[in-house]
Write an enzyme that holds these catalytic residues in place. Sequence first.
Site, PDB file in Angstrom:
ATOM      1  N   ASP A   1      48.427  32.697  12.546  1.00 35.94           N
ATOM      2  CA  ASP A   1      47.190  33.157  13.198  1.00 35.94           C
ATOM      3  C   ASP A   1      47.450  34.156  14.323  1.00 35.94           C
ATOM      4  O   ASP A   1      46.524  34.554  15.034  1.00 35.94           O
ATOM      5  CB  ASP A   1      46.404  31.955  13.740  1.00 35.94           C
TER       6      ASP A   1
ATOM      7  N   ARG B   1      50.206  54.503  35.236  1.00 37.81           N
ATOM      8  CA  ARG B   1      49.380  55.704  35.367  1.00 37.81           C
ATOM      9  C   ARG B   1      48.016  55.417  36.017  1.00 37.81           C
ATOM     10  O   ARG B   1      47.501  56.229  36.771  1.00 37.81           O
ATOM     11  CB  ARG B   1      49.184  56.418  34.041  1.00 37.81           C
TER      12      ARG B   1
ATOM     13  N   HIS C   1      56.893  56.020  36.411  1.00 41.32           N
ATOM     14  CA  HIS C   1      55.895  57.095  36.349  1.00 41.32           C
ATOM     15  C   HIS C   1      54.981  57.016  37.582  1.00 41.32           C
ATOM     16  O   HIS C   1      53.833  56.576  37.498  1.00 41.32           O
ATOM     17  CB  HIS C   1      55.120  56.887  35.048  1.00 41.32           C
TER      18      HIS C   1
ATOM     19  N   LYS D   1      49.850  72.241  35.941  1.00 44.74           N
ATOM     20  CA  LYS D   1      49.162  71.739  34.736  1.00 44.74           C
ATOM     21  C   LYS D   1      47.813  71.131  35.138  1.00 44.74           C
ATOM     22  O   LYS D   1      47.733  70.428  36.142  1.00 44.74           O
ATOM     23  CB  LYS D   1      50.036  70.668  34.070  1.00 44.74           C
TER      24      LYS D   1
ATOM     25  N   ARG E   1      44.942  68.634  33.507  1.00 42.26           N
ATOM     26  CA  ARG E   1      44.671  67.780  32.346  1.00 42.26           C
ATOM     27  C   ARG E   1      43.160  67.575  32.219  1.00 42.26           C
ATOM     28  O   ARG E   1      42.496  67.211  33.171  1.00 42.26           O
ATOM     29  CB  ARG E   1      45.387  66.426  32.508  1.00 42.26           C
TER      30      ARG E   1
ATOM     31  N   SER F   1      54.529  61.657  25.602  1.00 42.87           N
ATOM     32  CA  SER F   1      53.652  60.661  24.991  1.00 42.87           C
ATOM     33  C   SER F   1      52.897  61.307  23.822  1.00 42.87           C
ATOM     34  O   SER F   1      53.331  61.239  22.675  1.00 42.87           O
ATOM     35  CB  SER F   1      52.710  60.104  26.063  1.00 42.87           C
TER      36      SER F   1
END
Length: 289
Positions: free
Chosen positions: A29, A87, A120, A185, A187, A215
């Site tokens: 299970d 993160r 990180h 950069k 995002r 990633s």
Amino acid sequence: MPENAALALALAEKLNIEIGSIELRDFPDGECYVRVLSEVAGKKVLLVCSLDHPNIKILPLFFLAQTLHELGANQICLISPYLAYLRQDKRFKTGEAITSGIFAKFVSGWVDSLVTFDPHLHRIHNLAEIYPSKNIITLHAGQKIAAWIKDEVTSPLLIGPDEESAQWVSKIAVGLGAPYVVVKKTRYGDREVSISLPELNDLSKTPVLIDDIISTGTSMLTLIQQLLLKGFKKPVCIAIHALFNKEIYTELLETGAVKIVTCNTIPHFSNVIDVTDILVDELKNNFLK
Ligand code: R5P
């Protein structure tokens, strides 16, 4: 833990310590079964578990650590060469879980020490700010990466794909005596970033892109495209922690990466740079002293 058997065996051999034995399986299970087969009473236990894909690993690991305590283990040191849940260190939108802090408190409840590589970190500067465990050790793969570049790349120009990468790229560049730049950069989503390159004129150099993590590959892919458009040679991509899959690896090569290499903090087909010795030295001088 099973996926980290190679590292655990290497550590046991290099440190001349016993390799423990456990039984770990799933019931039909989906619940997990955990059994400690070695005698652990009065012993220091090193639990080796890299925390990529953490959700499936953390509960068996927690059951194992609790059982080790119940069976009389003296101290438990968790060796997580890759540490997860760093993160989300801020509530960016109302109601979001700050998972880095919650995870840190949870893990600290059942380990005495924690050893990891290059976490990180963004807004948190030190793991001790969120990990209440007594002994938190952060190791760095930089010297091994610098040694690999020295042996393998002629005339490198190190490039960090975002401002956070400056912490790794700058140290590796100093160790190598090589030039470096860090790009800006932005995002917009998990798979959407924009990158603006500074003025770069020396096209004779080999670009070496260095980040802590690959990633989705979006950061590296975007940077590779921009460098090739400017007329640069095909770049080498280096990450400490390999969180990407085969498809992304292929896409990076097809986009123009000449080579993609990672450190063995997460067992992965791209592992080339071995950081085991850094861990061995630390354990000799600290936990096993
Ligand atoms: C930035 O937040 C990190 O340092 C890495 O650049 C990032 O995690 C890499 O992720 P991806 O491969 O998904 O672009």
